[in-house]
Design an enzyme around this catalytic site. Structure first.
Site, short mmCIF file in Angstrom:
data_model
loop_
_atom_site.label_atom_id
_atom_site.label_comp_id
_atom_site.label_asym_id
_atom_site.label_seq_id
_atom_site.Cartn_x
_atom_site.Cartn_y
_atom_site.Cartn_z
CD GLU A 86 -5.82 -4.35 4.88
OE1 GLU A 86 -5.61 -4.05 6.08
OE2 GLU A 86 -6.30 -3.56 4.05
CG ASN A 107 -9.21 -1.19 2.06
OD1 ASN A 107 -8.74 -2.30 2.26
ND2 ASN A 107 -9.11 -0.21 2.96
CD GLU A 108 -9.80 -2.04 6.60
OE1 GLU A 108 -9.73 -0.86 7.02
OE2 GLU A 108 -9.05 -2.95 7.00
CD GLU A 110 -2.82 1.19 2.45
OE1 GLU A 110 -3.63 2.13 2.56
OE2 GLU A 110 -2.80 0.22 3.22
CG ASN A 147 -7.49 2.69 5.42
OD1 ASN A 147 -8.22 1.72 5.19
ND2 ASN A 147 -7.18 3.05 6.65
CE1 TYR A 199 -2.98 -5.76 9.56
CE2 TYR A 199 -5.25 -5.00 9.45
CZ TYR A 199 -4.02 -5.18 8.85
OH TYR A 199 -3.82 -4.78 7.56
#
Length: 505
Positions: free
Chosen positions: A292, A172-173, A27, A72, A244
């Protein structure tokens, strides 16, 4: 010292391990790209500015695929800024990480780097501030033969052949309130199905990944997956998972127990996928792209504060976590959790490749070195090829604070029929040695090719100052019989045991 038994029967097989489970993530964040994989003027950079010492480590790590360019970052990114003559590319204020994006590294540079690193590219499109047109134009630029506007632009920029990028992440997210352009599951589902429909109309060969929840902690978890899939099921191939884990302060055994949470997370999302499949009376199966994952010890608030408090700058160094032996054990357990679910987890991307939550660390203008988490990934990507075996484990357990029984021994077994080899990956979650007896049913031991162990007497040891401090070593096999192999595991250790076998018909 405790004892555990592992039973492996040649007929109890699960699924083939997808090579793309051993992927990573690049990223435009901090020093991941600039001064990570790309550093013009570095003594070991090539004519394109790609650090060849880093590429060598990527190959040693065994990375098979890489997701790019975010993260992000992608939710405010216009891919057009990163192509064409470098001197004409705009400098932008990048909002996700409060940095100056020079756009000196973009789509074409990444694809050149990917070819040199020998990895499969996975691209993400901007469904935050952009939408269908931006996604479709990027797909045309990357995957279509010359003859139309955007594919001709690729040709003009030096790439005659289409890139053929096979997998595309639709945003993404998008569930996260921190995400630029975040959406409700209904709004995201409507946009994602429009994007996927258009993209597959342009290139029917691609596979698409719809956003799942960004973690199990967000309030919309499970509802998000169900609603998004109800909109996108006919045009989606994968749903993404992100996770995570931190919590080193909880104590080692509680910290390591989190890989069991990850197994349950995967199984929960599989259940939602299959529920929607049943509701739609579909024959299609949605698989998992865990794009991720990693160990993250810095709180989200601390990361946000470090971003907001600094001045705008190019490639600011932040969140460059230093991993310990303890972290490597959870990292290994997380990777093993995905391998255990390889019948549905087909793609996974460790986050990130360099410098931030990374296995590979670089010094600006200087050396490259690897963290302890590098080693379990490297050995699993190299030898963890073949069929997952449904092994039976008999191990003492401990009770986590969540009330779950956690085996002191974590294990996964892969049979590489081509190499006539059983490969055992074992994590000792207990602070005392273990003796593991492996019982083979339908196999005969030929020889034990290798027992590699990652262990350090100091569970908090890291490689920051002494880059060789935590690294694998060869261990002895205690005893080998025709259908049994016994070995001793160090306290709090990760282990790989390769057993050459013959079929016992």
């Amino acid at each position: 010292m405790y004892k555990a038994e592992l039973i492996i029967n040649k007929d109890f097989r699960n699924a083939e391990v997808s090579p793309l489970i051993y992927g990573s993530f690049v990223e435009h964040m901090g020093r991941v790209v600039y001064n990570g994989i790309y550093e013009p003027g570095h003594p070991k950079s090539d004519e394109n500015g790609f650090r060849e010492d880093v590429i060598q480590k990527v190959k040693e790590m065994g990375v098979t695929c890489i997701r790019y360019p975010g993260g992000n970052f992608v939710s405010c990114y216009d891919w057009r800024d990163g192509v064409g003559k470098k001197e004409e590319r705009p400098r932008r204020r990048e909002l996700a990480w409060k940095s100056i994006e020079t756009n000196q590294f973009g789509t074409d540079e990444f694809m050149q780097w990917a070819k040199k690193a020998d990895i499969t590219p996975i691209f993400a499109v901007n469904l935050g501030t952009k939408g269908v047109e931006n996604a479709v134009s990027l797909l045309e630029y990357c995957n279509l033969p010359a003859g139309t506007s955007y594919s001709d632009w690729r040709l003009e920029n030096g790439s005659e052949e289409p890139y053929g990028i096979p997998i595309w992440c639709l945003g993404n997210e998008m569930d996260g309130t921190w995400q630029i352009g975040h959406k409700t599951p209904e709004d995201y589902g409507k946009l994602a199905v429009q994007a996927a429909h258009a993209m597959k109309a342009l290139d029917s060969s691609i596979k698409t990944v719809v956003c799942g929840s960004s973690s199990t902690d967000v309030p919309t978890y499970t509802d998000w997956e169900r609603i998004v899939l109800e909109y996108t099921y006919d045009f989606a191939d994968y749903i993404s998972l992100h996770q995570y884990y931190g919590g080193q302060e909880m104590g080692t055994e509680e910290f390591l127990a989190q890989s069991v949470d990850m197994e349950e997370y995967i199984q929960t999302v599989i259940g939602i996928c299959d529920m929607v499949k049943s509701k739609k009376k579909s024959n299609k199966k949605i698989d998992i792209c865990f794009d991720e994952w990693g160990v993250w010890e810095i709180s989200g608030e601390e990361v946000a504060d470090s971003v907001s408090s600094r001045e705008w700058q190019v490639a600011p160094a932040f969140s460059e976590q230093i991993y310990t032996m303890e972290d490597a054990l959870l990292f290994a357990g997380m990777l093993m959790a995905m391998v255990k679910k390889c019948d549905r987890v087909k793609v996974a991307c460790q986050s990130l490749l360099t410098n931030i939550s990374a296995a590979i660390m670089t010094e600006n203008g200087a050396e490259v070195w690897v963290q302890p988490i590098f080693y379990p990934f490297s050995y699993m990507s190299r030898y963890g090829k073949g069929i997952l075996m449904e092994s039976i484990l008999k191990s003492p357990c401990y009770l986590s604070k969540k009330g779950k029984e956690i085996p002191y021994l974590d294990q996964v077994v892969i049979y590489n029929e081509k190499e006539s080899e059983l490969v055992l990956y074992l994590v000792n979650r207990k602070g005392e040695p273990a003796v593991v007896e492996t019982v083979l049913q339908g196999f005969c031991t030929d020889t034990v090719a290798e027992h590699t162990s990652l262990f350090h007497a100091d569970i908090k040891a890291d490689n920051k100052s002494d880059h060789e401090k935590v690294k694998p070593h060869f261990a002895m096999i205690e005893e080998t019989e025709k259908t049994k192999v016994s070995c001793k595991l160090e306290p709090y250790s990760w282990n790989m045991i390769r057993i050459k076998v013959n079929r016992n018909e």
